[in-house]
Design a protein around this motif. Structure first.
Motif, mmCIF file in Angstrom:
data_model
loop_
_atom_site.group_PDB
_atom_site.id
_atom_site.type_symbol
_atom_site.label_atom_id
_atom_site.label_comp_id
_atom_site.label_asym_id
_atom_site.label_seq_id
_atom_site.Cartn_x
_atom_site.Cartn_y
_atom_site.Cartn_z
ATOM 1 N N UNK A 32 -12.160 -7.920 -2.174
ATOM 2 C CA UNK A 32 -13.211 -8.651 -3.008
ATOM 3 C C UNK A 32 -13.765 -7.632 -3.816
ATOM 4 N N UNK A 33 -13.388 -6.288 -3.744
ATOM 5 C CA UNK A 33 -13.906 -5.169 -4.462
ATOM 6 C C UNK A 33 -12.769 -4.594 -4.892
ATOM 7 N N UNK A 34 -12.106 -5.114 -5.961
ATOM 8 C CA UNK A 34 -10.734 -4.303 -6.605
ATOM 9 C C UNK A 34 -10.993 -3.155 -7.110
ATOM 10 N N UNK A 35 -10.224 -2.270 -6.059
ATOM 11 C CA UNK A 35 -9.927 -0.602 -6.283
ATOM 12 C C UNK A 35 -11.254 -0.102 -5.772
ATOM 13 N N UNK A 36 -12.022 -0.591 -4.950
ATOM 14 C CA UNK A 36 -13.204 0.099 -4.483
ATOM 15 C C UNK A 36 -13.425 -0.099 -2.896
ATOM 16 N N UNK A 37 -14.244 0.780 -2.222
ATOM 17 C CA UNK A 37 -14.494 0.479 -0.759
ATOM 18 C C UNK A 37 -15.887 0.452 -0.702
ATOM 19 N N UNK A 50 -22.332 -4.665 -1.831
ATOM 20 C CA UNK A 50 -22.145 -4.572 -0.540
ATOM 21 C C UNK A 50 -22.874 -5.690 0.285
ATOM 22 N N UNK A 51 -24.197 -6.065 0.039
ATOM 23 C CA UNK A 51 -25.115 -7.022 0.558
ATOM 24 C C UNK A 51 -24.387 -8.480 0.156
ATOM 25 N N UNK A 52 -24.148 -8.722 -0.933
ATOM 26 C CA UNK A 52 -23.315 -9.764 -1.516
ATOM 27 C C UNK A 52 -22.118 -10.070 -0.796
ATOM 28 N N UNK A 53 -21.298 -9.107 -0.553
ATOM 29 C CA UNK A 53 -20.018 -9.122 0.104
ATOM 30 C C UNK A 53 -20.268 -9.624 1.554
#
Length: 63
Positions: A32-37, A50-53
């Motif tokens: 859900x975070x293309x290309x990101x951690x 991150x809170x939204x995730x």
């Protein structure tokens, strides 16, 4: 990101994961975070993303 703040995110994730799993979740690329951690976003001041995730997890989006 301060250790206390990071601990707060791990605490929120504890509703879904063990502490070790939460650490993995934070440090792995997330679909859900293309290309990101999540940890990268936190380190770049994007805590809201991150809170939204995490809120999506609370509503059943476990991808």
């Amino acid at each position: 990101m301060a250790t206390v703040e990071l601990h707060q995110f791990v605490e929120q994730l504890s509703n879904f994961y063990t502490d070790a799993e939460a650490q993995l979740w934070l440090h792995m690329l997330h679909p859900m975070l293309p290309g990101a951690r999540p940890i990268d976003l936190l380190n770049n001041g994007q805590e809201e993303a991150v809170l939204a995730l995490i809120k999506r997890l609370e509503h059943g989006a476990f991808t």
